[in-house]
Design a protein around this motif. Sequence first.
Motif, PDB file in Angstrom:
ATOM      1  N   GLU A  19       0.826  -1.206   0.000  1.00  0.00           N
ATOM      2  CA  GLU A  19       0.000   0.000   0.000  1.00  0.00           C
ATOM      3  C   GLU A  19       0.865   1.264   0.000  1.00  0.00           C
ATOM      4  OE1 GLU A  19      -0.366  -2.580   1.920  1.00  0.00           O
ATOM      5  OE2 GLU A  19      -2.332  -3.398   1.342  1.00  0.00           O
ATOM      6  N   ILE A  20       1.948   1.248   0.779  1.00  0.00           N
ATOM      7  CA  ILE A  20       2.848   2.405   0.834  1.00  0.00           C
ATOM      8  C   ILE A  20       3.526   2.624  -0.512  1.00  0.00           C
ATOM      9  CG2 ILE A  20       4.972   3.282   1.886  1.00  0.00           C
ATOM     10  CD1 ILE A  20       4.146   1.897   4.461  1.00  0.00           C
ATOM     11  N   PHE A  21       3.961   1.539  -1.131  1.00  0.00           N
ATOM     12  CA  PHE A  21       4.657   1.631  -2.420  1.00  0.00           C
ATOM     13  C   PHE A  21       3.737   2.211  -3.490  1.00  0.00           C
ATOM     14  CE2 PHE A  21       6.309  -0.049  -6.420  1.00  0.00           C
ATOM     15  CZ  PHE A  21       7.660   0.205  -6.290  1.00  0.00           C
ATOM     16  N   VAL A  22       2.511   1.721  -3.542  1.00  0.00           N
ATOM     17  CA  VAL A  22       1.564   2.202  -4.548  1.00  0.00           C
ATOM     18  C   VAL A  22       1.170   3.653  -4.267  1.00  0.00           C
ATOM     19  CG1 VAL A  22      -0.762   1.876  -5.491  1.00  0.00           C
ATOM     20  CG2 VAL A  22       0.687  -0.108  -5.029  1.00  0.00           C
ATOM     21  N   PHE A  23       1.046   4.008  -2.997  1.00  0.00           N
ATOM     22  CA  PHE A  23       0.677   5.380  -2.643  1.00  0.00           C
ATOM     23  C   PHE A  23       1.744   6.380  -3.084  1.00  0.00           C
ATOM     24  CE2 PHE A  23       0.967   8.916   0.398  1.00  0.00           C
ATOM     25  CZ  PHE A  23      -0.290   9.485   0.212  1.00  0.00           C
ATOM     26  N   VAL A  24       3.005   6.015  -2.926  1.00  0.00           N
ATOM     27  CA  VAL A  24       4.098   6.933  -3.256  1.00  0.00           C
ATOM     28  C   VAL A  24       4.339   7.003  -4.760  1.00  0.00           C
ATOM     29  CG1 VAL A  24       6.557   7.380  -2.966  1.00  0.00           C
ATOM     30  CG2 VAL A  24       5.207   6.623  -1.013  1.00  0.00           C
ATOM     31  N   LEU A  25       4.380   5.852  -5.428  1.00  0.00           N
ATOM     32  CA  LEU A  25       4.759   5.818  -6.842  1.00  0.00           C
ATOM     33  C   LEU A  25       3.582   5.716  -7.812  1.00  0.00           C
ATOM     34  CD1 LEU A  25       7.931   3.524  -6.734  1.00  0.00           C
ATOM     35  CD2 LEU A  25       7.787   6.007  -6.663  1.00  0.00           C
ATOM     36  N   GLY A  26       2.410   5.375  -7.298  1.00  0.00           N
ATOM     37  CA  GLY A  26       1.238   5.290  -8.165  1.00  0.00           C
ATOM     38  C   GLY A  26       0.899   3.866  -8.579  1.00  0.00           C
ATOM     39  N   GLU A  27      -0.300   3.698  -9.118  1.00  0.00           N
ATOM     40  CA  GLU A  27      -0.805   2.377  -9.500  1.00  0.00           C
ATOM     41  C   GLU A  27       0.012   1.722 -10.612  1.00  0.00           C
ATOM     42  OE1 GLU A  27      -3.171   0.491  -8.346  1.00  0.00           O
ATOM     43  OE2 GLU A  27      -3.977   1.836  -6.804  1.00  0.00           O
ATOM     44  N   LYS A  28       0.651   2.528 -11.434  1.00  0.00           N
ATOM     45  CA  LYS A  28       1.399   1.959 -12.562  1.00  0.00           C
ATOM     46  C   LYS A  28       2.610   1.151 -12.104  1.00  0.00           C
ATOM     47  CE  LYS A  28       3.961   6.281 -13.279  1.00  0.00           C
ATOM     48  NZ  LYS A  28       4.274   7.364 -14.239  1.00  0.00           N
ATOM     49  N   TRP A  29       3.017   1.328 -10.838  1.00  0.00           N
ATOM     50  CA  TRP A  29       4.153   0.588 -10.307  1.00  0.00           C
ATOM     51  C   TRP A  29       3.718  -0.566  -9.392  1.00  0.00           C
ATOM     52  CZ3 TRP A  29       9.008   1.345 -12.001  1.00  0.00           C
ATOM     53  CH2 TRP A  29       9.283   2.537 -12.661  1.00  0.00           C
ATOM     54  N   ILE A  30       2.456  -0.933  -9.444  1.00  0.00           N
ATOM     55  CA  ILE A  30       1.954  -1.953  -8.530  1.00  0.00           C
ATOM     56  C   ILE A  30       2.633  -3.306  -8.733  1.00  0.00           C
ATOM     57  CG2 ILE A  30       0.044  -2.683 -10.027  1.00  0.00           C
ATOM     58  CD1 ILE A  30      -1.655  -2.948  -7.481  1.00  0.00           C
ATOM     59  N   ASN A  31       3.088  -3.576  -9.956  1.00  0.00           N
ATOM     60  CA  ASN A  31       3.766  -4.847 -10.223  1.00  0.00           C
ATOM     61  C   ASN A  31       5.124  -4.953  -9.541  1.00  0.00           C
ATOM     62  OD1 ASN A  31       1.662  -5.758 -11.881  1.00  0.00           O
ATOM     63  ND2 ASN A  31       2.554  -4.817 -13.708  1.00  0.00           N
ATOM     64  N   ALA A  32       5.643  -3.828  -9.088  1.00  0.00           N
ATOM     65  CA  ALA A  32       6.939  -3.834  -8.402  1.00  0.00           C
ATOM     66  C   ALA A  32       6.799  -3.831  -6.887  1.00  0.00           C
ATOM     67  CB  ALA A  32       7.765  -2.618  -8.833  1.00  0.00           C
ATOM     68  N   SER A  33       5.561  -3.812  -6.387  1.00  0.00           N
ATOM     69  CA  SER A  33       5.349  -3.695  -4.942  1.00  0.00           C
ATOM     70  C   SER A  33       5.890  -4.898  -4.183  1.00  0.00           C
ATOM     71  CB  SER A  33       3.861  -3.510  -4.648  1.00  0.00           C
ATOM     72  OG  SER A  33       3.110  -4.609  -5.132  1.00  0.00           O
ATOM     73  N   TRP A  34       5.847  -6.092  -4.803  1.00  0.00           N
ATOM     74  CA  TRP A  34       6.346  -7.286  -4.102  1.00  0.00           C
ATOM     75  C   TRP A  34       7.857  -7.215  -3.905  1.00  0.00           C
ATOM     76  CZ3 TRP A  34       9.857 -10.752  -6.209  1.00  0.00           C
ATOM     77  CH2 TRP A  34      10.122 -10.621  -7.569  1.00  0.00           C
ATOM     78  N   ILE A  35       8.555  -6.542  -4.819  1.00  0.00           N
ATOM     79  CA  ILE A  35      10.006  -6.363  -4.674  1.00  0.00           C
ATOM     80  C   ILE A  35      10.299  -5.467  -3.479  1.00  0.00           C
ATOM     81  CG2 ILE A  35      12.103  -5.503  -5.791  1.00  0.00           C
ATOM     82  CD1 ILE A  35      10.838  -6.137  -8.481  1.00  0.00           C
ATOM     83  N   PHE A  36       9.559  -4.368  -3.380  1.00  0.00           N
ATOM     84  CA  PHE A  36       9.723  -3.471  -2.237  1.00  0.00           C
ATOM     85  C   PHE A  36       9.364  -4.189  -0.935  1.00  0.00           C
ATOM     86  CE2 PHE A  36       7.788  -0.355   0.686  1.00  0.00           C
ATOM     87  CZ  PHE A  36       8.905   0.423   0.942  1.00  0.00           C
ATOM     88  N   GLY A  37       8.363  -5.064  -0.990  1.00  0.00           N
ATOM     89  CA  GLY A  37       7.962  -5.806   0.199  1.00  0.00           C
ATOM     90  C   GLY A  37       9.086  -6.664   0.759  1.00  0.00           C
ATOM     91  N   ILE A  38       9.849  -7.298  -0.132  1.00  0.00           N
ATOM     92  CA  ILE A  38      10.977  -8.124   0.317  1.00  0.00           C
ATOM     93  C   ILE A  38      12.124  -7.244   0.799  1.00  0.00           C
ATOM     94  CG2 ILE A  38      12.717  -9.813  -0.403  1.00  0.00           C
ATOM     95  CD1 ILE A  38      10.679 -10.961  -2.342  1.00  0.00           C
ATOM     96  N   LEU A  39      12.445  -6.197   0.038  1.00  0.00           N
ATOM     97  CA  LEU A  39      13.562  -5.324   0.406  1.00  0.00           C
ATOM     98  C   LEU A  39      13.310  -4.583   1.719  1.00  0.00           C
ATOM     99  CD1 LEU A  39      14.506  -3.751  -3.053  1.00  0.00           C
ATOM    100  CD2 LEU A  39      15.683  -5.584  -1.824  1.00  0.00           C
ATOM    101  N   SER A  40      12.038  -4.355   2.057  1.00  0.00           N
ATOM    102  CA  SER A  40      11.727  -3.624   3.284  1.00  0.00           C
ATOM    103  C   SER A  40      12.161  -4.378   4.539  1.00  0.00           C
ATOM    104  CB  SER A  40      10.222  -3.321   3.359  1.00  0.00           C
ATOM    105  OG  SER A  40       9.463  -4.522   3.381  1.00  0.00           O
ATOM    106  N   PHE A  41      12.377  -5.684   4.426  1.00  0.00           N
ATOM    107  CA  PHE A  41      12.858  -6.455   5.577  1.00  0.00           C
ATOM    108  C   PHE A  41      14.295  -6.074   5.946  1.00  0.00           C
ATOM    109  CE2 PHE A  41       9.282  -9.131   4.454  1.00  0.00           C
ATOM    110  CZ  PHE A  41       8.829  -9.575   5.675  1.00  0.00           C
ATOM    111  N   ALA A  42      14.974  -5.389   5.040  1.00  0.00           N
ATOM    112  CA  ALA A  42      16.350  -4.949   5.322  1.00  0.00           C
ATOM    113  C   ALA A  42      16.397  -3.621   6.063  1.00  0.00           C
ATOM    114  CB  ALA A  42      17.130  -4.839   4.013  1.00  0.00           C
TER     115      ALA A  42
END
Length: 333
Positions: free
Chosen positions: A169-192
């Motif tokens: 939700e945070i990723f899509v809010f900041v970058l927009g719906e067009k980047w929703i396919n990349a949200s799972w990448i951010f989800g994994i990286l956020s553990f760091a």
Amino acid sequence: MNFKRLAVITLSSQILSVTVALIVAMHDFGVWALVALQVSQSFFNTFLLIISNRYIPSLHFSFHSFKEQFTFGAPLLGANLLNVINTSVYTAIIGKVYPISLTGYFTQSLKLQTVPTNITAAVIDKVAFTMLSKQNDNLKIIEMGRKINSTILNIVIPIFCYVILCSKEIFVFVLGEKWINASWIFGILSFALIPTSIKIISRNLLKSGGFTKMIFKMEVIITIISFVLFSVALLISFKSILFSIVLSSVLSSCVVTYFVSKAYNYNVLDQVKVYLYPLLISLAAICMIKLIVFKLDYYDDFFNFYILLAYSGFVILGYMKFELFNFKYVFKK
């Protein structure tokens, strides 16, 4: 130095820059929100410092001062260069192996993931380092550093755990719906986020004590570890690369913790205790939220706001419970 004024300036510039970035993001400018964040952060910080200190630079140059600063700063420069190379090599190599679209997703996810850690590093370097570097006794550095680190981590860890909880939700809010396919990448990286913050805070203890050569050795070891993990993951899959980055950040925090214990004779277990409590409380809050969400078959536009309120409530209750338990223990003693 007026530490309170410096802290207010740093915090104000961060809040103003984040506000600007959110406004830009809400107006559908996408990735330009990240550009606005970086530019406005530097602008507000410089502007507030000039107004506060009324600083006017002079043309006088001191070679003696330069020699002292170079002896201290050269190892730090080398360590920072290694850190930049270690971070930049991911995108360069991934772009040669994987499709350009996937590389773009990774690049934007990595940029957004580094924003909160950069904010943490800015506060640590401009406030905590200045306070700790004034201490001449290592025991005083450790004692003051423990209190400062505990305060920062008690705030930072719950926030970062919430980012992990609502990463999509945070990723899509900041970058927009067009980047929703990349949200799972951010989800994994956020553990760091959490281990990286621990590394930044522990590294600051070494810098405050003047152990810059040790910091350079530490970064060499971290770079080697990261390179080995990344090389192995590159042979497996793209998702393995993401997990190797997270694992590398965890191992990096362990390496820094070891070097701090070696430099100050600061027990590793005592260092772990500083961030273990807020981490356990935040993880417990996440588990409670996940359980509630699993039980509910409901979602609307305000659902994420409800999650934030519930998560904050669980964390606050956990903190209150810990303080109450600690008080009773002290009272009995």
